[in-house]
Design a protein around this motif. Structure first.
Motif, PDB file in Angstrom:
ATOM      1  N   LEU A   1     -29.593  -0.767 -17.572  1.00 18.36           N
ATOM      2  CA  LEU A   1     -30.860  -0.029 -17.609  1.00 18.36           C
ATOM      3  C   LEU A   1     -30.556   1.392 -17.155  1.00 18.36           C
ATOM      4  N   ARG A   2     -30.278   2.270 -18.134  1.00 13.40           N
ATOM      5  CA  ARG A   2     -29.793   3.610 -17.853  1.00 13.40           C
ATOM      6  C   ARG A   2     -30.903   4.640 -17.994  1.00 13.40           C
ATOM      7  N   ALA A   3     -30.519   5.885 -17.826  1.00 14.90           N
ATOM      8  CA  ALA A   3     -31.497   6.976 -17.757  1.00 14.90           C
ATOM      9  C   ALA A   3     -32.360   7.055 -19.005  1.00 14.90           C
ATOM     10  N   ALA A   4     -31.763   6.914 -20.195  1.00 16.38           N
ATOM     11  CA  ALA A   4     -32.534   7.027 -21.435  1.00 16.38           C
ATOM     12  C   ALA A   4     -33.592   5.933 -21.522  1.00 16.38           C
ATOM     13  N   PHE A   5     -33.211   4.719 -21.157  1.00 17.57           N
ATOM     14  CA  PHE A   5     -34.193   3.634 -21.164  1.00 17.57           C
ATOM     15  C   PHE A   5     -35.311   3.898 -20.171  1.00 17.57           C
ATOM     16  N   LEU A   6     -34.958   4.313 -18.972  1.00 21.05           N
ATOM     17  CA  LEU A   6     -35.964   4.550 -17.932  1.00 21.05           C
ATOM     18  C   LEU A   6     -36.927   5.653 -18.325  1.00 21.05           C
ATOM     19  N   ALA A   7     -36.398   6.691 -18.958  1.00 18.87           N
ATOM     20  CA  ALA A   7     -37.267   7.782 -19.415  1.00 18.87           C
ATOM     21  C   ALA A   7     -38.226   7.286 -20.484  1.00 18.87           C
ATOM     22  N   GLY A   8     -37.718   6.496 -21.429  1.00 16.34           N
ATOM     23  CA  GLY A   8     -38.568   5.997 -22.500  1.00 16.34           C
ATOM     24  C   GLY A   8     -39.591   4.993 -22.028  1.00 16.34           C
ATOM     25  N   ALA A   9     -39.236   4.160 -21.077  1.00 19.26           N
ATOM     26  CA  ALA A   9     -40.139   3.108 -20.607  1.00 19.26           C
ATOM     27  C   ALA A   9     -41.218   3.627 -19.681  1.00 19.26           C
ATOM     28  N   THR A  10     -41.080   4.875 -19.236  1.00 17.50           N
ATOM     29  CA  THR A  10     -42.088   5.474 -18.345  1.00 17.50           C
ATOM     30  C   THR A  10     -42.747   6.705 -18.957  1.00 17.50           C
ATOM     31  N   ARG A  11     -42.539   6.908 -20.248  1.00 16.54           N
ATOM     32  CA  ARG A  11     -42.993   8.163 -20.875  1.00 16.54           C
ATOM     33  C   ARG A  11     -44.514   8.269 -20.859  1.00 16.54           C
ATOM     34  N   PRO A  12     -45.032   9.471 -20.815  1.00 20.68           N
ATOM     35  CA  PRO A  12     -46.484   9.671 -20.849  1.00 20.68           C
ATOM     36  C   PRO A  12     -47.072   9.089 -22.136  1.00 20.68           C
ATOM     37  N   GLY A  13     -48.252   8.568 -22.040  1.00 16.00           N
ATOM     38  CA  GLY A  13     -48.925   8.012 -23.196  1.00 16.00           C
ATOM     39  C   GLY A  13     -48.837   6.508 -23.308  1.00 16.00           C
ATOM     40  N   LEU A  14     -47.890   5.888 -22.597  1.00 20.31           N
ATOM     41  CA  LEU A  14     -47.814   4.431 -22.616  1.00 20.31           C
ATOM     42  C   LEU A  14     -49.004   3.848 -21.857  1.00 20.31           C
ATOM     43  N   ALA A  15     -49.571   2.786 -22.397  1.00 21.26           N
ATOM     44  CA  ALA A  15     -50.691   2.136 -21.711  1.00 21.26           C
ATOM     45  C   ALA A  15     -50.238   1.536 -20.377  1.00 21.26           C
ATOM     46  N   HIS A  16     -48.992   1.018 -20.360  1.00 27.38           N
ATOM     47  CA  HIS A  16     -48.481   0.372 -19.154  1.00 27.38           C
ATOM     48  C   HIS A  16     -47.055   0.839 -18.902  1.00 27.38           C
ATOM     49  N   PRO A  17     -46.871   1.994 -18.299  1.00 28.40           N
ATOM     50  CA  PRO A  17     -45.509   2.471 -18.028  1.00 28.40           C
ATOM     51  C   PRO A  17     -44.790   1.585 -17.019  1.00 28.40           C
ATOM     52  N   LEU A  18     -43.480   1.575 -17.114  1.00 26.84           N
ATOM     53  CA  LEU A  18     -42.651   0.734 -16.248  1.00 26.84           C
ATOM     54  C   LEU A  18     -42.786   1.160 -14.789  1.00 26.84           C
ATOM     55  N   ARG A  19     -42.957   0.169 -13.908  1.00 27.40           N
ATOM     56  CA  ARG A  19     -43.075   0.436 -12.476  1.00 27.40           C
ATOM     57  C   ARG A  19     -42.043  -0.315 -11.644  1.00 27.40           C
ATOM     58  N   VAL A  20     -41.572  -1.474 -12.159  1.00 23.45           N
ATOM     59  CA  VAL A  20     -40.680  -2.323 -11.373  1.00 23.45           C
ATOM     60  C   VAL A  20     -39.574  -2.880 -12.267  1.00 23.45           C
ATOM     61  N   ILE A  21     -38.361  -2.884 -11.726  1.00 19.18           N
ATOM     62  CA  ILE A  21     -37.247  -3.607 -12.328  1.00 19.18           C
ATOM     63  C   ILE A  21     -36.849  -4.707 -11.355  1.00 19.18           C
ATOM     64  N   GLY A  22     -36.778  -5.937 -11.840  1.00 15.40           N
ATOM     65  CA  GLY A  22     -36.384  -7.059 -11.001  1.00 15.40           C
ATOM     66  C   GLY A  22     -35.079  -7.659 -11.484  1.00 15.40           C
ATOM     67  N   ARG A  23     -34.143  -7.895 -10.564  1.00 17.54           N
ATOM     68  CA  ARG A  23     -32.872  -8.537 -10.891  1.00 17.54           C
ATOM     69  C   ARG A  23     -32.804  -9.869 -10.170  1.00 17.54           C
ATOM     70  N   ALA A  24     -32.660 -10.935 -10.938  1.00 17.62           N
ATOM     71  CA  ALA A  24     -32.474 -12.256 -10.348  1.00 17.62           C
ATOM     72  C   ALA A  24     -31.008 -12.415  -9.997  1.00 17.62           C
ATOM     73  N   GLY A  25     -30.611 -11.780  -8.926  1.00 16.01           N
ATOM     74  CA  GLY A  25     -29.235 -11.742  -8.475  1.00 16.01           C
ATOM     75  C   GLY A  25     -29.083 -10.644  -7.451  1.00 16.01           C
ATOM     76  N   ALA A  26     -27.869 -10.480  -6.951  1.00 11.41           N
ATOM     77  CA  ALA A  26     -27.652  -9.531  -5.862  1.00 11.41           C
ATOM     78  C   ALA A  26     -27.350  -8.116  -6.345  1.00 11.41           C
ATOM     79  N   GLY A  27     -26.508  -7.984  -7.364  1.00 11.60           N
ATOM     80  CA  GLY A  27     -26.039  -6.664  -7.782  1.00 11.60           C
ATOM     81  C   GLY A  27     -27.084  -5.863  -8.521  1.00 11.60           C
ATOM     82  N   THR A  28     -27.066  -4.554  -8.310  1.00  7.58           N
ATOM     83  CA  THR A  28     -27.969  -3.651  -9.033  1.00  7.58           C
ATOM     84  C   THR A  28     -27.208  -2.495  -9.674  1.00  7.58           C
ATOM     85  N   ASP A  29     -25.888  -2.653  -9.833  1.00  2.00           N
ATOM     86  CA  ASP A  29     -25.106  -1.569 -10.429  1.00  2.00           C
ATOM     87  C   ASP A  29     -25.401  -1.394 -11.907  1.00  2.00           C
ATOM     88  N   HIS A  30     -26.165  -2.321 -12.517  1.00  2.00           N
ATOM     89  CA  HIS A  30     -26.544  -2.171 -13.920  1.00  2.00           C
ATOM     90  C   HIS A  30     -27.695  -1.193 -14.098  1.00  2.00           C
TER      91      HIS A  30
END
Length: 415
Positions: free
Chosen positions: A87-116
């Motif tokens: 989940l990189r910068a381009a995805f994060l920008a697109g998933a939170t872009r203005p105009g979306l009815a429900h922009p992204l607010r939370v990323i959940g990882r079922a595991g310990a690492g978050t380097d992705h």
């Protein structure tokens, strides 16, 4: 009130899928399930149609992931992943872009690492990143111990010879565990869980930490013996996780309680009485630990500071006949340097067991391929039923709490 939307990028496998979906729905969330990695897609549609929405795409295709996340301009409030989908910068920008009815607010990882996740980009776009530290501690510790035993006793070579019809006797009898020193790099939940198990088998254990204060005893879930889980495992083919079964029962939409600070604290209990005796001996020098350990096991997150931590110079410091175990992250070890060391009969490193790689999934490639003294597995150390159920249910709770504005007690990772 409109329900918060969650995209389940890669759901828990098998029978655990139903428990994960019930947990999310029980929190009042609207779920979109990606079927791409679901084994029984027809069964999922038949069993959950009308309660969840469905999609089908390759989550490792960034363009497809973004397209599904923002389809029809709706967006999703949360994205949950299990396999470390980037989940990189381009995805994060697109998933939170203005105009979306429900922009992204939370990323959940079922595991310990978050380097992705590109954490700095997530912070810029106001996206909270949560995970489930400790959910797979026992599973990974057991796997590392299995790696250790397989390599110290040469099990693979005996197995291969036996399958060829050869009766191979030991040419050089190995040492017993009580004669070996285990060096743990990163005594967090997993490292300490391994330390407790290795100590119980008679090994001398030392640990190096970049934060010396973390070299303390493991908590009760990390050291819980198998007997503690036996009743739950025996009562159902799809066992409840040890932590989730204590803090919350399986939920239905009507019975799901809100995650409170008290219940959240139950997910991170205090150390068990008397467990301090299992703590490893601190070693404040990584070079010294490498030079004085027969087996070195890595248990660190992948960060800018830990990337390439174990390279040619570090491998050359290891004790003659030493073994390296990596169940942490591939980027921590220079794989080419490791491969070169294992090919060199004069090198002090005798063998390595690697479960995590620089390039994984569809991009899986490594210079370690084909080496007889490299035991390779595809990032499966933490994939036990109990660990995966614990991670899935806990992640659902974390996502629901953050979307509801209840962050108390919820682990949130920052850059």
């Amino acid at each position: 009130m409109e329900r918060s939307r969650v995209l389940l990028v890669d759901a828990a496998p098998g029978a655990l899928l139903g428990r994960e979906l019930e947990r999310l729905l029980g929190h009042g969330l609207a779920v979109t399930l990606n079927l791409r990695r679901v084994a029984d897609r027809a069964g999922a549609r038949a069993g959950w149609g009308g309660r969840v929405d469905f999609t089908d795409f390759d989550p490792f295709d960034e363009a497809a992931l973004l397209a599904e996340t923002v389809r029809n301009g709706l967006g999703h409030h949360a994205v949950k992943s299990r396999a470390g989908v980037p989940l990189r910068a381009a995805f994060l920008a697109g998933a939170t872009r203005p105009g979306l009815a429900h922009p992204l607010r939370v990323i959940g990882r079922a595991g310990a690492g978050t380097d992705h996740v590109e954490l700095a980009a997530a912070a810029r776009h106001g996206v909270a990143v949560t995970h489930t530290p400790g959910s797979n501690a026992a599973a990974v510790a057991e796997f590392a111990l299995a790696q250790l035993l397989a390599l110290t006793r040469g099990l693979r070579s005996y197995d291969e010879a036996a399958h060829r019809g050869e009766w191979r006797a030991a040419t050089a009898p190995p040492k017993e565990l009580s004669e070996l020193t285990l060096g743990i790099v990163g005594p967090g939940r997993i490292g300490l869980a391994l330390a407790g198990r290795a100590s119980a088998l008679g090994m001398e254990v030392q640990a190096f930490s970049r934060r010396p204060a973390t070299t303390s005893a493991p908590s009760a879930p990390d050291l819980a013996p198998a007997s503690d889980l036996a009743p739950a495992l025996a009562s159902a083919p799809d066992p409840a996780p040890s932590l989730a079964s204590v803090s919350a029962p399986a939920l239905t939409p009507a019975s799901a309680p809100a995650l409170t600070p008290a219940s959240a604290s139950a997910l991170h209990p205090t150390p068990a009485p008397g467990s301090a005796r299992l703590a490893p001996r601190p070693n404040r020098s990584l070079p010294d630990l490498l030079a004085t350990s027969d087996v070195v096991s890595l248990h660190l997150p992948l960060t800018t500071e830990t990337r390439g931590l174990i390279g040619r110079a570090e491998l050359a410091l290891m004790r003659p006949g030493a073994i390296l175990l990596n169940t942490a992250r591939g980027g921590i070890v220079d794989e080419q340097a490791l491969a070169d060391a294992l090919r060199d009969p004069a090198h002090p490193l005798a063998a390595a067991a690697v479960d995590t790689f620089e390039h994984e999934h569809a991009a899986f490639a490594s210079p370690l391929f084909g080496l007889p003294n490299a035991l390779l597995t595809p990032h499966v150390a933490g994939m036990t039923r109990t660990a995966m159920a614990t991670a899935a249910l806990r992640c659902a709770d974390h996502i629901a709490a953050l979307l509801a504005g209840r962050p108390e007690g919820i682990p949130v990772v920052t850059a």
